[in-house]
Design an enzyme around this catalytic site. Sequence first.
Site, PDB file in Angstrom:
ATOM      1  N   ILE A 131       0.831  -1.213   0.000  1.00 46.63           N
ATOM      2  CA  ILE A 131       0.000   0.000   0.000  1.00 46.63           C
ATOM      3  C   ILE A 131       0.859   1.255   0.000  1.00 46.63           C
ATOM      4  O   ILE A 131       0.485   2.273  -0.605  1.00 46.63           O
ATOM      5  CB  ILE A 131      -0.996   0.014   1.186  1.00 46.63           C
ATOM      6  CG1 ILE A 131      -1.936   1.220   1.066  1.00 46.63           C
ATOM      7  CG2 ILE A 131      -0.293   0.004   2.529  1.00 46.63           C
ATOM      8  CD1 ILE A 131      -2.695   1.325  -0.237  1.00 46.63           C
ATOM      9  N   GLY A 165      -5.491  -6.674  -0.587  1.00 48.20           N
ATOM     10  CA  GLY A 165      -6.104  -5.800   0.407  1.00 48.20           C
ATOM     11  C   GLY A 165      -5.176  -4.647   0.718  1.00 48.20           C
ATOM     12  O   GLY A 165      -4.450  -4.161  -0.163  1.00 48.20           O
ATOM     13  N   GLU A 166      -5.214  -4.175   1.967  1.00 49.97           N
ATOM     14  CA  GLU A 166      -4.413  -3.021   2.440  1.00 49.97           C
ATOM     15  C   GLU A 166      -4.904  -1.703   1.840  1.00 49.97           C
ATOM     16  O   GLU A 166      -4.393  -0.648   2.184  1.00 49.97           O
ATOM     17  CB  GLU A 166      -2.917  -3.160   2.099  1.00 49.97           C
ATOM     18  CG  GLU A 166      -2.237  -4.370   2.672  1.00 49.97           C
ATOM     19  CD  GLU A 166      -0.746  -4.455   2.275  1.00 49.97           C
ATOM     20  OE1 GLU A 166      -0.244  -3.563   1.569  1.00 49.97           O
ATOM     21  OE2 GLU A 166      -0.105  -5.435   2.686  1.00 49.97           O
ATOM     22  N   GLY A 167      -5.833  -1.781   0.883  1.00 47.60           N
ATOM     23  CA  GLY A 167      -6.248  -0.585   0.145  1.00 47.60           C
ATOM     24  C   GLY A 167      -5.529  -0.434  -1.179  1.00 47.60           C
ATOM     25  O   GLY A 167      -5.660   0.598  -1.849  1.00 47.60           O
TER      26      GLY A 167
END
Lengths: 354, 354
Positions: A98, A319-321
């Site tokens: 991220i 994920g993580e953005g």
Amino acid sequence: MTLLAKTIQEITPQDQEWRARATARLEQLSMPHWALGRLMDLAVDLAGMTRSLTPPVARKAVVVMAGDHGVVAEGISKFPQEVTPQMVGNFVNGGAGINALARQAGARVVVVDMGVAADLSGMAKSGKILDRKIGLGTANLAAGPAMSREQAVAALEAGIGVALELADTVDLFGTGDMGIGNTTPSAAIVATLTGASVEKVTGRGTGLDSEQLAHKVVVIKKGLSVNRPDPADGLDVLAKVGGFEIAGIAGLILGAASRRKPVLIDGFISTAGALIAVSLAPHCREYLIAAHRSVEPGHKIMHEHLGLTPLLDLNLRLGEGTGGALAMNVVAAAQAVLTEVATFAEAMVATADK
Amino acid sequence: MTLLAKTIQEITPQDQEWRARATARLEQLSMPHWALGRLMDLAVDLAGMTRSLTPPVARKAVVVMAGDHGVVAEGISKFPQEVTPQMVGNFVNGGAGINALARQAGARVVVVDMGVAADLSGMAKSGKILDRKIGLGTANLAAGPAMSREQAVAALEAGIGVALELADTVDLFGTGDMGIGNTTPSAAIVATLTGASVEKVTGRGTGLDSEQLAHKVVVIKKGLSVNRPDPADGLDVLAKVGGFEIAGIAGLILGAASRRKPVLIDGFISTAGALIAVSLAPHCREYLIAAHRSVEPGHKIMHEHLGLTPLLDLNLRLGEGTGGALAMNVVAAAQAVLTEVATFAEAMVATADK
């Protein structure tokens, strides 16, 4: 009135008049009609969300909500729980996926401890993360509720609070998550809220083999039969089979939507948070932009339920953005189309034959 | 040896050793295995193209090749031919779609007059466009060859020359096009080189209705039966049913590949140029990145023929290099994943159970 109730009340639909104004301008741009397709659809959404023909999107932030999950005791993840705080450290040090993608997109990364099962007070005191810890991880949802209803409200309000604090300096939000085991509560949420079968919405997460995947399905089914979450009550679903970081994401969405800010929804966990947020405040859907379609099979079902078509499809499953950060460029591009491209008249270009 | 022959000779495949080195690093990044999917695939390609674990991509340029088409006499476009020079003016003034999207991506826009049917010498003299004009538009391909074989070589070499001139200051190229009527030669090229039927590869371009579309199919079929281009001879196909800007794009690709620079291929017209380039120098395919899938139905057939999967699918159908500009952000993100993300060991994060 509670912060949660007040925030929900403040969320209104997109403004149809601003949508119409944006559409009228885009139809006159010096190009064949609507030739930039989904960038133009998105530009109309941005105008409707922000009530502006120059929707602000320059100040970007990815908010990464972190939390742990008691259900890891059932052996549903390849990675040990200690990875959650280790990855929070990685975020703070700028070495995670991220961080790289947010830098590329010109976005800040804001890390929030919603409920990591470790003492992160050192990082919080030095201002590197926000401490909104509700507990040291949730309880095991396969044995009973993941959290109390009070904890669920507190976690939602913590997420709302983060959005409201950031709203004066952030135009465009992205949601992110970190939490070993969190595809399990996310699958339980989508199964409950959409009625899809557990088999259809359960995926390999960080890399389960087929036997481990079958076990994960059993654990989720057990969680649903033990808890019997009420699909008509998003708060009940969140408390019984959710997670602290999922609640934080849902709260962030509600807070951002109440301030008329667009929110990019990342992957499977973020979209589980979006399902909760929309179940509590249906209008907040109009402030969501689905960033990408992840490899998790349940993600498509979530998008269909929300009526959102993701911008990107690049086989991401981190994920993580990360998907949201990547899609921030697409949002910026859509805004540039609305604000920077000349009309036929402005450019003195001949139009098409009628 | 001619510039064309020399350039083709200099194009070598991607380097397998650098691909392996990049793969080895990406497999150790602090995330589940290959969790950033196509960004990681792309990072491996960048390493293989540039022979580097820090592939340079910061200096970006979209090269917009402009040309006109005699086949517009057959009534195959909604827009009058005067729009080509008008849009060149729009590019120079910064008001077109490509200007907005290139600015967003941090890319220069380089406009090249390959054969616009208008006097653009004023813009060329003031340095706003590059003058590589082969002629005042091609001949009508429905009545005979669009250009001579000599013109086709000259146009290819002009494109190569642009790439070589820019190569010292550009890391990442994007191809773009402007030319009223240019989906017609592009469809003729893809039909010839892939064997697909004209009906399958002919689309509505800037907005034809069904009757106009049927007429366009008839015109293209006439062009193919009049000219009988040889699918085994890319130069013959280009000369008989191509266009000056399509040749310029093909040349740009050859020149960039000879300098081991990645090239983002935009939409239907750019990919027609890529088909010509690959037919002349098959290894140049390994330097191509398909930016997006356009609305034109033949685009998918082109990608399948080239063995490329586009990064984006956003209902674009503008051309100008807009999809390539948008995808430059994805390339930059892929590079950032390779160069900026810590490994498990570097980040001191625990790995998955075996």
